[in-house]
Design a protein around this motif. Structure first.
Motif, PDB file in Angstrom:
ATOM      1  N   PHE A 254      43.330  49.934  35.639  1.00 30.26           N
ATOM      2  CA  PHE A 254      43.875  50.470  36.884  1.00 30.26           C
ATOM      3  C   PHE A 254      43.563  49.487  38.013  1.00 30.26           C
ATOM      4  O   PHE A 254      42.401  49.238  38.315  1.00 30.26           O
ATOM      5  N   GLY A 255      44.601  48.928  38.606  1.00 28.12           N
ATOM      6  CA  GLY A 255      44.401  47.962  39.674  1.00 28.12           C
ATOM      7  C   GLY A 255      44.408  46.540  39.150  1.00 28.12           C
ATOM      8  O   GLY A 255      44.707  46.263  37.986  1.00 28.12           O
ATOM      9  N   GLU A 256      44.046  45.612  40.042  1.00 32.68           N
ATOM     10  CA  GLU A 256      43.999  44.207  39.668  1.00 32.68           C
ATOM     11  C   GLU A 256      42.916  43.984  38.620  1.00 32.68           C
ATOM     12  O   GLU A 256      41.889  44.651  38.614  1.00 32.68           O
ATOM     13  N   GLN A 257      43.174  43.047  37.724  1.00 34.02           N
ATOM     14  CA  GLN A 257      42.270  42.816  36.613  1.00 34.02           C
ATOM     15  C   GLN A 257      41.349  41.642  36.894  1.00 34.02           C
ATOM     16  O   GLN A 257      41.787  40.598  37.366  1.00 34.02           O
ATOM     17  N   PHE A 258      40.072  41.811  36.619  1.00 34.89           N
ATOM     18  CA  PHE A 258      39.114  40.718  36.670  1.00 34.89           C
ATOM     19  C   PHE A 258      37.953  41.076  35.752  1.00 34.89           C
ATOM     20  O   PHE A 258      37.701  42.241  35.449  1.00 34.89           O
ATOM     21  N   ASP A 259      37.296  40.045  35.266  1.00 32.65           N
ATOM     22  CA  ASP A 259      36.274  40.223  34.237  1.00 32.65           C
ATOM     23  C   ASP A 259      34.930  40.567  34.872  1.00 32.65           C
ATOM     24  O   ASP A 259      34.011  39.735  34.945  1.00 32.65           O
ATOM     25  N   PRO A 293      34.760  38.028  46.798  1.00 26.04           N
ATOM     26  CA  PRO A 293      34.234  36.759  46.280  1.00 26.04           C
ATOM     27  C   PRO A 293      33.800  35.825  47.401  1.00 26.04           C
ATOM     28  O   PRO A 293      34.103  36.036  48.580  1.00 26.04           O
ATOM     29  N   LEU A 294      33.097  34.762  47.010  1.00 25.83           N
ATOM     30  CA  LEU A 294      32.689  33.768  48.004  1.00 25.83           C
ATOM     31  C   LEU A 294      33.899  33.104  48.638  1.00 25.83           C
ATOM     32  O   LEU A 294      33.954  32.898  49.843  1.00 25.83           O
ATOM     33  N   ASN A 295      34.858  32.765  47.799  1.00 30.44           N
ATOM     34  CA  ASN A 295      36.080  32.128  48.283  1.00 30.44           C
ATOM     35  C   ASN A 295      37.271  32.929  47.787  1.00 30.44           C
ATOM     36  O   ASN A 295      37.360  33.278  46.617  1.00 30.44           O
ATOM     37  N   GLY A 296      38.187  33.241  48.650  1.00 32.48           N
ATOM     38  CA  GLY A 296      39.357  33.994  48.242  1.00 32.48           C
ATOM     39  C   GLY A 296      39.432  35.334  48.947  1.00 32.48           C
ATOM     40  O   GLY A 296      38.528  35.739  49.685  1.00 32.48           O
ATOM     41  N   SER A 297      40.531  36.036  48.691  1.00 35.41           N
ATOM     42  CA  SER A 297      40.771  37.317  49.343  1.00 35.41           C
ATOM     43  C   SER A 297      40.054  38.445  48.613  1.00 35.41           C
ATOM     44  O   SER A 297      39.676  38.320  47.438  1.00 35.41           O
ATOM     45  N   THR A 298      39.905  39.558  49.290  1.00 37.64           N
ATOM     46  CA  THR A 298      39.255  40.732  48.711  1.00 37.64           C
ATOM     47  C   THR A 298      40.110  41.307  47.590  1.00 37.64           C
ATOM     48  O   THR A 298      41.334  41.417  47.710  1.00 37.64           O
ATOM     49  N   LEU A 299      39.453  41.684  46.513  1.00 35.44           N
ATOM     50  CA  LEU A 299      40.144  42.199  45.337  1.00 35.44           C
ATOM     51  C   LEU A 299      39.865  43.692  45.213  1.00 35.44           C
ATOM     52  O   LEU A 299      38.711  44.119  45.234  1.00 35.44           O
ATOM     53  N   TYR A 300      40.945  44.491  45.101  1.00 34.09           N
ATOM     54  CA  TYR A 300      40.808  45.931  44.920  1.00 34.09           C
ATOM     55  C   TYR A 300      41.153  46.274  43.474  1.00 34.09           C
ATOM     56  O   TYR A 300      42.236  45.941  42.990  1.00 34.09           O
ATOM     57  N   THR A 301      40.254  46.918  42.801  1.00 37.50           N
ATOM     58  CA  THR A 301      40.486  47.305  41.417  1.00 37.50           C
ATOM     59  C   THR A 301      39.809  48.644  41.175  1.00 37.50           C
ATOM     60  O   THR A 301      39.413  49.332  42.128  1.00 37.50           O
ATOM     61  N   ASN A 302      39.674  49.028  39.926  1.00 36.66           N
ATOM     62  CA  ASN A 302      39.066  50.313  39.594  1.00 36.66           C
ATOM     63  C   ASN A 302      38.295  50.198  38.294  1.00 36.66           C
ATOM     64  O   ASN A 302      38.797  49.640  37.312  1.00 36.66           O
TER      65      ASN A 302
END
Length: 387
Positions: A254-259, A293-302
């Motif tokens: 659900f939402g953007e995927q990241f590990d 993250p340190l560099n980059g935009s805010t990531l919204y996930t679940n």
């Protein structure tokens, strides 16, 4: 000179001439071991310093304006794509209409090989039917012949000119249609679809965006439709016990995927139906998560936790329901925020000094004990007091 002499008295590291120092094998071995330990620990400390530190916070979620993105990738190896429907509902049980989605179906053979290119699935549902009193818009002034509804017509003026018209009329009556008895279905591809219902598999994948509220979606056999605000699936002419709802969850998130975190705990799950007409239910508790993250935009996930339940819904089991895969989800009112931060250089330097100083100090104590013990034993041997 007096100043220098006074300064020498402050030396905390008095020196011993080489002629008064004694070098031992045990001391050399202890030095090597200590050096190796220091190098390993310092390398670990360097890696920890270069890796960002992640802090965690918990607060009330106020980002209700965001849509909920559902990423799914399911394989149903024993039911044809033409006989599988994907539907989404909100917490009130109402059908989601005009969902923004990119859901695709790919036909598979029983070995899991692709038969044809994937096709986009239509999960938009409309329960509106044209009344028999409404005048259809047509470019022809020739009125077609009125087909029989085989006793299911609502009034004498209702016509059933296609196979689907007859089936819809039977559904409104809550009757079970037998397409083999309908003249309109003999020349349609309805029978062809049913003929391959169990001779193919289906791969359903893609994303869809729904309102950020409690809801559910399901993958179930049969064409879905609504009668008097009741959502049902037509599995005729087959008995529901013939459907093998074994499946594999390749991806569900659900939402953007990241590990990071538990964003995909069901990935790679293989579920085998031990009998026909199995109903698999997944109850999911979603925790909104923000990652900075340190560099980059805010990531919204679940992140989410899941409880699984399965049951047989055959007539013999006495359980109610229908075969399929049902995913129910609810949103937590709290949000978790993870923030990447750089580690302090002072903290790194302090840890390195502590490692080097601590190991050399401990090694010195151990060396002193070994040297003293060996010296005492030798003296006893020389005096003949060793027993």
């Amino acid at each position: 000179m007096r100043f220098l002499d006074s300064l020498r008295r402050l030396d905390a590291y008095p020196k011993i001439d080489n002629e008064f120092s004694i070098r031992t094998v045990s001391g050399a071995a202890l030095t090597l071991v200590s050096s190796i330990v220091i190098v390993v620990l310092v390398i670990g400390e360097i890696n920890a310093y270069l890796s960002p530190n992640i802090s965690e916070e918990l607060f009330v979620d106020t980002t209700r304006g965001h849509k909920l993105q559902i990423n799914l990738d399911f394989t149903i190896p024993r039911i044809s794509c033409d006989y599988v429907s994907l539907d989404a509902q909100d917490s009130t049980g109402e059908q989601h209409l005009h969902i923004e989605h990119s859901i695709y179906k790919r036909r598979l053979d029983l070995e899991g090989n692709q038969i044809e290119e994937p096709k986009k699935e239509d999960i938009q549902v409309s329960t509106k039917r044209v009344s028999s009193t409404e005048t259809p818009v047509t470019s022809s002034t020739i009125k077609p012949a009125c087909g029989s509804c085989y006793g299911a017509a609502r009034n004498v003026s209702q016509c059933c000119n296609t196979c689907q018209d007859v089936i819809d009329a039977y559904r409104e009556r809550k009757w079970n249609p037998n397409v083999e008895d309908f003249e309109q279905c003999k020349n349609s591809n309805h029978g062809a679809i049913e003929g391959k219902a169990f001779n193919e598999g289906c791969h359903i994948y893609g994303t869809m965006e729904v309102n950020r509220v409690e809801g559910r979606f399901h993958i179930a056999p049969g064409k879905s439709f609504s009668i008097q605000n009741i959502h049902v699936h037509d599995v005729q002419p087959y008995s529901s016990s013939r459907f093998n709802t074994s499946h594999r969850i390749n991806t569900l998130s659900f939402g953007e995927q990241f590990d990071f975190g538990t964003t995909q705990p069901l990935d790679g799950l293989n579920v085998v139906a031990t009998e026909g007409a199995m109903m698999f239910q997944y109850y999911i508790k979603i925790v909104p998560t923000m990652f900075i993250p340190l560099n980059g935009s805010t990531l919204y996930t679940n992140q989410f936790s899941v409880t699984k339940h399965q049951k047989s819904v055959t007539a013999m089991s006495g359980e109610t329901g229908m075969p399929g895969i049902f995913v129910n989800y609810e949103l937590s009112p709290l949000m978790v925020k993870y923030t990447e931060k750089r580690n302090s250089l002072g903290h790194f330097a302090t840890n390195v000094c502590a490692i080097i100083g601590g190991i050399f100090t401990v090694a010195g104590i151990i060396d002193s004990l070994l040297f003293t013990s060996i010296h005492v034993i030798k003296r006893k041997i020389e005096l003949g007091k060793a027993s």
